[in-house]
Design a protein around this motif. Structure first.
Motif, PDB file in Angstrom:
ATOM      1  N   VAL A  93       0.842  -1.197   0.000  1.00 54.31           N
ATOM      2  CA  VAL A  93       0.000   0.000   0.000  1.00 54.31           C
ATOM      3  C   VAL A  93       0.880   1.250   0.000  1.00 54.31           C
ATOM      4  O   VAL A  93       0.628   2.215  -0.739  1.00 54.31           O
ATOM      5  N   VAL A  94       1.934   1.222   0.815  1.00 58.20           N
ATOM      6  CA  VAL A  94       2.855   2.367   0.865  1.00 58.20           C
ATOM      7  C   VAL A  94       3.542   2.557  -0.486  1.00 58.20           C
ATOM      8  O   VAL A  94       3.657   3.685  -0.996  1.00 58.20           O
ATOM      9  N   LEU A  95       4.011   1.463  -1.087  1.00 62.43           N
ATOM     10  CA  LEU A  95       4.680   1.569  -2.386  1.00 62.43           C
ATOM     11  C   LEU A  95       3.742   2.152  -3.442  1.00 62.43           C
ATOM     12  O   LEU A  95       4.146   2.980  -4.271  1.00 62.43           O
ATOM     13  N   LYS A  96       2.493   1.734  -3.413  1.00 58.29           N
ATOM     14  CA  LYS A  96       1.510   2.276  -4.363  1.00 58.29           C
ATOM     15  C   LYS A  96       1.343   3.778  -4.158  1.00 58.29           C
ATOM     16  O   LYS A  96       1.343   4.555  -5.119  1.00 58.29           O
ATOM     17  N   GLN A  97       1.218   4.200  -2.907  1.00 59.42           N
ATOM     18  CA  GLN A  97       1.015   5.624  -2.655  1.00 59.42           C
ATOM     19  C   GLN A  97       2.266   6.429  -2.973  1.00 59.42           C
ATOM     20  O   GLN A  97       2.170   7.579  -3.417  1.00 59.42           O
ATOM     21  N   GLN A  98       3.445   5.836  -2.766  1.00 61.67           N
ATOM     22  CA  GLN A  98       4.677   6.519  -3.179  1.00 61.67           C
ATOM     23  C   GLN A  98       4.692   6.731  -4.701  1.00 61.67           C
ATOM     24  O   GLN A  98       5.056   7.810  -5.191  1.00 61.67           O
ATOM     25  N   ALA A  99       4.283   5.691  -5.429  1.00 58.93           N
ATOM     26  CA  ALA A  99       4.264   5.786  -6.895  1.00 58.93           C
ATOM     27  C   ALA A  99       3.262   6.829  -7.364  1.00 58.93           C
ATOM     28  O   ALA A  99       3.545   7.611  -8.291  1.00 58.93           O
ATOM     29  N   LEU A 100       2.088   6.864  -6.760  1.00 59.54           N
ATOM     30  CA  LEU A 100       1.073   7.838  -7.163  1.00 59.54           C
ATOM     31  C   LEU A 100       1.499   9.263  -6.831  1.00 59.54           C
ATOM     32  O   LEU A 100       1.242  10.191  -7.605  1.00 59.54           O
ATOM     33  N   ALA A 101       2.159   9.431  -5.678  1.00 61.64           N
ATOM     34  CA  ALA A 101       2.633  10.775  -5.314  1.00 61.64           C
ATOM     35  C   ALA A 101       3.694  11.260  -6.312  1.00 61.64           C
ATOM     36  O   ALA A 101       3.666  12.415  -6.764  1.00 61.64           O
ATOM     37  N   ALA A 102       4.625  10.372  -6.667  1.00 61.23           N
ATOM     38  CA  ALA A 102       5.654  10.752  -7.642  1.00 61.23           C
ATOM     39  C   ALA A 102       5.017  11.079  -8.992  1.00 61.23           C
ATOM     40  O   ALA A 102       5.419  12.034  -9.668  1.00 61.23           O
ATOM     41  N   ARG A 103       4.028  10.314  -9.382  1.00 56.77           N
ATOM     42  CA  ARG A 103       3.351  10.565 -10.660  1.00 56.77           C
ATOM     43  C   ARG A 103       2.662  11.928 -10.636  1.00 56.77           C
ATOM     44  O   ARG A 103       2.710  12.677 -11.618  1.00 56.77           O
ATOM     45  N   ALA A 104       2.008  12.255  -9.511  1.00 63.29           N
ATOM     46  CA  ALA A 104       1.320  13.545  -9.396  1.00 63.29           C
ATOM     47  C   ALA A 104       2.303  14.708  -9.462  1.00 63.29           C
ATOM     48  O   ALA A 104       1.948  15.814  -9.887  1.00 63.29           O
ATOM     49  N   LEU A 105       3.541  14.466  -9.048  1.00 63.91           N
ATOM     50  CA  LEU A 105       4.563  15.510  -9.072  1.00 63.91           C
ATOM     51  C   LEU A 105       5.336  15.544 -10.386  1.00 63.91           C
ATOM     52  O   LEU A 105       6.307  16.297 -10.516  1.00 63.91           O
ATOM     53  N   GLY A 106       4.909  14.709 -11.348  1.00 59.43           N
ATOM     54  CA  GLY A 106       5.577  14.694 -12.641  1.00 59.43           C
ATOM     55  C   GLY A 106       6.880  13.926 -12.653  1.00 59.43           C
ATOM     56  O   GLY A 106       7.667  14.047 -13.598  1.00 59.43           O
ATOM     57  N   GLN A 107       7.137  13.115 -11.631  1.00 55.61           N
ATOM     58  CA  GLN A 107       8.385  12.356 -11.527  1.00 55.61           C
ATOM     59  C   GLN A 107       8.154  10.959 -12.102  1.00 55.61           C
ATOM     60  O   GLN A 107       8.066   9.965 -11.384  1.00 55.61           O
ATOM     61  N   GLN A 108       8.034  10.868 -13.417  1.00 54.66           N
ATOM     62  CA  GLN A 108       7.627   9.629 -14.065  1.00 54.66           C
ATOM     63  C   GLN A 108       8.607   8.490 -13.807  1.00 54.66           C
ATOM     64  O   GLN A 108       8.209   7.356 -13.523  1.00 54.66           O
ATOM     65  N   GLU A 109       9.882   8.771 -13.918  1.00 56.43           N
ATOM     66  CA  GLU A 109      10.879   7.714 -13.729  1.00 56.43           C
ATOM     67  C   GLU A 109      10.823   7.167 -12.305  1.00 56.43           C
ATOM     68  O   GLU A 109      10.877   5.956 -12.078  1.00 56.43           O
ATOM     69  N   ARG A 110      10.708   8.065 -11.359  1.00 53.03           N
ATOM     70  CA  ARG A 110      10.627   7.641  -9.949  1.00 53.03           C
ATOM     71  C   ARG A 110       9.351   6.838  -9.705  1.00 53.03           C
ATOM     72  O   ARG A 110       9.357   5.836  -8.992  1.00 53.03           O
ATOM     73  N   SER A 111       8.265   7.277 -10.312  1.00 55.18           N
ATOM     74  CA  SER A 111       6.996   6.561 -10.170  1.00 55.18           C
ATOM     75  C   SER A 111       7.109   5.152 -10.739  1.00 55.18           C
ATOM     76  O   SER A 111       6.696   4.172 -10.111  1.00 55.18           O
ATOM     77  N   ASP A 112       7.692   5.034 -11.931  1.00 54.32           N
ATOM     78  CA  ASP A 112       7.831   3.718 -12.560  1.00 54.32           C
ATOM     79  C   ASP A 112       8.702   2.791 -11.718  1.00 54.32           C
ATOM     80  O   ASP A 112       8.454   1.573 -11.659  1.00 54.32           O
ATOM     81  N   ARG A 113       9.741   3.345 -11.063  1.00 53.69           N
ATOM     82  CA  ARG A 113      10.586   2.502 -10.197  1.00 53.69           C
ATOM     83  C   ARG A 113       9.790   1.929  -9.048  1.00 53.69           C
ATOM     84  O   ARG A 113       9.939   0.762  -8.684  1.00 53.69           O
ATOM     85  N   ARG A 114       8.922   2.748  -8.471  1.00 57.33           N
ATOM     86  CA  ARG A 114       8.107   2.241  -7.352  1.00 57.33           C
ATOM     87  C   ARG A 114       7.125   1.179  -7.839  1.00 57.33           C
ATOM     88  O   ARG A 114       6.899   0.174  -7.178  1.00 57.33           O
ATOM     89  N   TRP A 115       6.506   1.428  -9.018  1.00 58.89           N
ATOM     90  CA  TRP A 115       5.565   0.423  -9.549  1.00 58.89           C
ATOM     91  C   TRP A 115       6.291  -0.889  -9.823  1.00 58.89           C
ATOM     92  O   TRP A 115       5.772  -1.976  -9.504  1.00 58.89           O
ATOM     93  N   THR A 116       7.472  -0.800 -10.400  1.00 57.05           N
ATOM     94  CA  THR A 116       8.233  -2.014 -10.716  1.00 57.05           C
ATOM     95  C   THR A 116       8.622  -2.749  -9.441  1.00 57.05           C
ATOM     96  O   THR A 116       8.527  -3.986  -9.368  1.00 57.05           O
TER      97      THR A 116
END
Length: 577
Positions: A93-116
């Protein structure tokens, strides 16, 4: 040397004692520290997030803070930084929310790392469905994997809608027909699937889904010349044969006929026979109330009081709890504290997510765990109703909770209190209280009316054209306000509530303040309800309600006035009644 050895020994003993004392103090502190949930004070949560020696408690506090109110993506990212450790159920759940927060901030690469990372560490966890959705594209390999592995998960349903919009592949509509007929955007995908060359079973499934959307014309067009055979399809299309009355319903209709004939002896005998059968609390309350009234009409006031007092002790809620209280001129005893079933109402992981203020995650995990299967048993209806309330789906939630109550999901008064709290949410309470105050109305009556009219869902439109929180017809609203409100206006609770309160006040004035007649008038219209007025309305109002010729209005009156009483009882506002 012996002295030095003895000194070392003393130091070692003292150090060990210090460790034991420190450990004992830490355990003691852990025992007295309060549980953390969404109701914890912000001060406690902030202090725990920063200074608590237990990393699990620090993470809990941070997760709660990250999901409170309008927390910015930047603050959410800061709160959840480095909190995805371990294999605890909260880690994905935390990893998902980290990924969504990064995505909302435009940090696509960081978001994809969390999703992976989420997919690699927790491939079977519900949040991994979201990882597949955000890492994939409509119709690609990852979205196909999502549809196969997490078929009923909301992320899979969103992927099916995207797939239909991108490629108009009929398989997207078939997926939605099987797993998410009511999902937003499903209607277009379903109708496009109908235009393709489908097998009979597939076509019937899609038609059923369109009927569940409420579009009966589209469902029938989809079927064409195909004659449906599945009971579910026939039911949704309104083609199923009328179901026979259950034994309990047959017994009640027999008793009701005797009551309307004022055959009190015959009614008493028929009602006693019902008591010999197992009855759920609401059905038992109905039988007991009418047994008491039969005894009263036969001149046995003491027996009537004893029956009503038992009813009020064991099932004080709803219409019959109110009528027993009115007949006795006695308020019910103080309610016990609410209590879930001994094993808990929800599975522990879902209960924790609700407690932490993450209801969407709880709902998504429930959907995945059940594979989209509908809730059927009393307990399942109660569970799913609570989870739907958490995500704001009051329209279906309250229908499920009503069925759970009727089927006897709650055992004992403490469980009844909890179920009634769930069945009577207080959305728009402040708005309705203000509207009621402006018209000198009982606020519990207006809240109970809204609960019955729209299930506190302001976007509802009825087949008759009534709109909004208090289900006003545009023609009625035009008589209540100048200039006449538009349909869009009536969808706004801020406009609908004052107009609904004004209309209810008019009905009460026309009924000389009688809540039975006023409530019937709100539903059936003042002309029809006024024609039913007779001496029973004041002398035996319960019998007057049973004589209402419209079954819908008969049930409606009991529901609204029962809601009013239960809201007052739960809110400790019985002085209003």
């Amino acid at each position: 040397m012996q002295l030095r050895g003895g000194g070392v020994l003393l130091i070692s003993i003292a150090a060990a004692g210090t460790v034991v004392i420190s450990s004992a103090l830490q355990q003691g502190l852990q025992q007295i520290r309060p549980e953390l949930d969404r109701h914890s004070s912000p001060t406690l949560l902030r202090r725990t997030a920063r200074f608590d020696p237990d990393p699990s408690r620090r993470r809990l506090a941070r997760l709660i803070l990250a999901n409170q109110g309008d927390v910015s993506a930047a603050r959410q990212q800061w709160l959840l930084h480095a909190q995805g450790w371990g294999d605890n159920p909260l880690s994905p759940v935390v990893l998902k929310q980290q990924a969504l927060a990064a995505r909302a901030l435009g940090q696509q690469e960081r978001s994809d790392r969390r999703w992976t990372e989420l997919l690699q560490r927790f491939p079977a966890a519900a949040p991994s469905a979201d990882a597949l959705y955000y890492l994939g594209q409509p119709g690609d390999e990852q979205h196909q994997e999502l549809l196969q592995r997490f078929a009923a998960h909301p992320a899979a349903l969103a992927a099916a809608v995207d797939w239909d919009r991108q490629t108009q592949d009929p398989r997207a509509g078939l997926h939605l027909a099987a797993w998410g007929a009511r999902w937003p955007g499903a209607d277009a995908a379903l109708q496009r699937a109908c235009l393709r060359d489908l097998g009979d079973q597939q076509r019937e499934q899609v038609a059923t889904a369109l009927a569940q959307q409420g579009d009966l014309d589209a469902a029938l067009n989809c079927l064409g010349d195909l004659r449906p055979t599945a009971p579910k399809t026939l039911q949704w299309l309104g083609l199923a044969a009328e179901a026979p009355l259950s034994p309990e319903q047959q017994a009640w209709e027999q008793s009701r006929s005797l009551l309307l004939e004022r055959d009190w002896n015959g009614a008493q005998e028929a009602l006693q026979q019902q008591l010999e059968q197992p009855l759920t609390p609401p059905l038992l309350a109905r039988v007991r109330f009418w047994l008491g009234l039969s005894a009263w009409e036969l001149g046995d006031a003491e027996q009537a009081r004893q029956i009503w007092q038992q009813l009020l002790r064991e099932h004080p809620f709803g219409y019959y709890g109110w009528r027993a209280s009115e007949r006795l001129q006695q308020a019910p005893d103080a309610l016990p504290l609410e209590s879930p079933p001994a094993e808990g109402l929800l599975p522990k992981d879902l209960d924790q997510l609700l407690a932490l203020g993450i209801p969407v995650e709880a709902w998504e995990q429930w959907r995945m765990q059940r594979g989209g299967r509908p809730a059927e048993s009393p307990r399942e209806l109660w569970q799913e109703g609570v989870l739907r309330l958490g995500v704001g789906d009051r329209w279906i939630a309250l229908e499920q909770l009503d069925r759970a109550q009727l089927l006897g999901a709650a055992e004992g008064l403490s469980q009844q209190v909890l179920l009634e709290q769930h069945r009577h949410p207080r959305n728009f309470e402040q708005l309705l209280d203000e509207a009621a105050g402006n018209e000198q109305l009982d606020p519990d009556l207006l809240l109970g009316l809204a609960r019955q009219e729209s299930r506190l869902t302001p976007t509802v439109r009825s087949s008759a054209g009534a709109i909004g929180l208090l289900q006003l017809l545009p023609s009625t609203a035009a008589e209540l306000d100048d200039p006449a409100p538009s349909e869009d206006d009536l969808l706004q609770p801020e406009r609908n509530a004052p107009l609904g309160a004004r209309y209810l006040k008019e009905m009460l004035n026309a009924a000389d303040g009688n809540p039975f007649l006023a409530t019937a008038s709100y539903n059936a219209g003042p002309g029809a309800a006024g024609s039913w007025r007779n001496d029973d309305l004041d002398a035996i109002p319960e019998l007057w309600v049973e004589a209402i010729p419209y079954p819908e209005t008969r049930i409606y009156v009991k529901k609204v006035l029962g809601n009013r009483w239960t809201y007052a009882l739960l809110g400790d506002r019985l002085t209003n009644h």
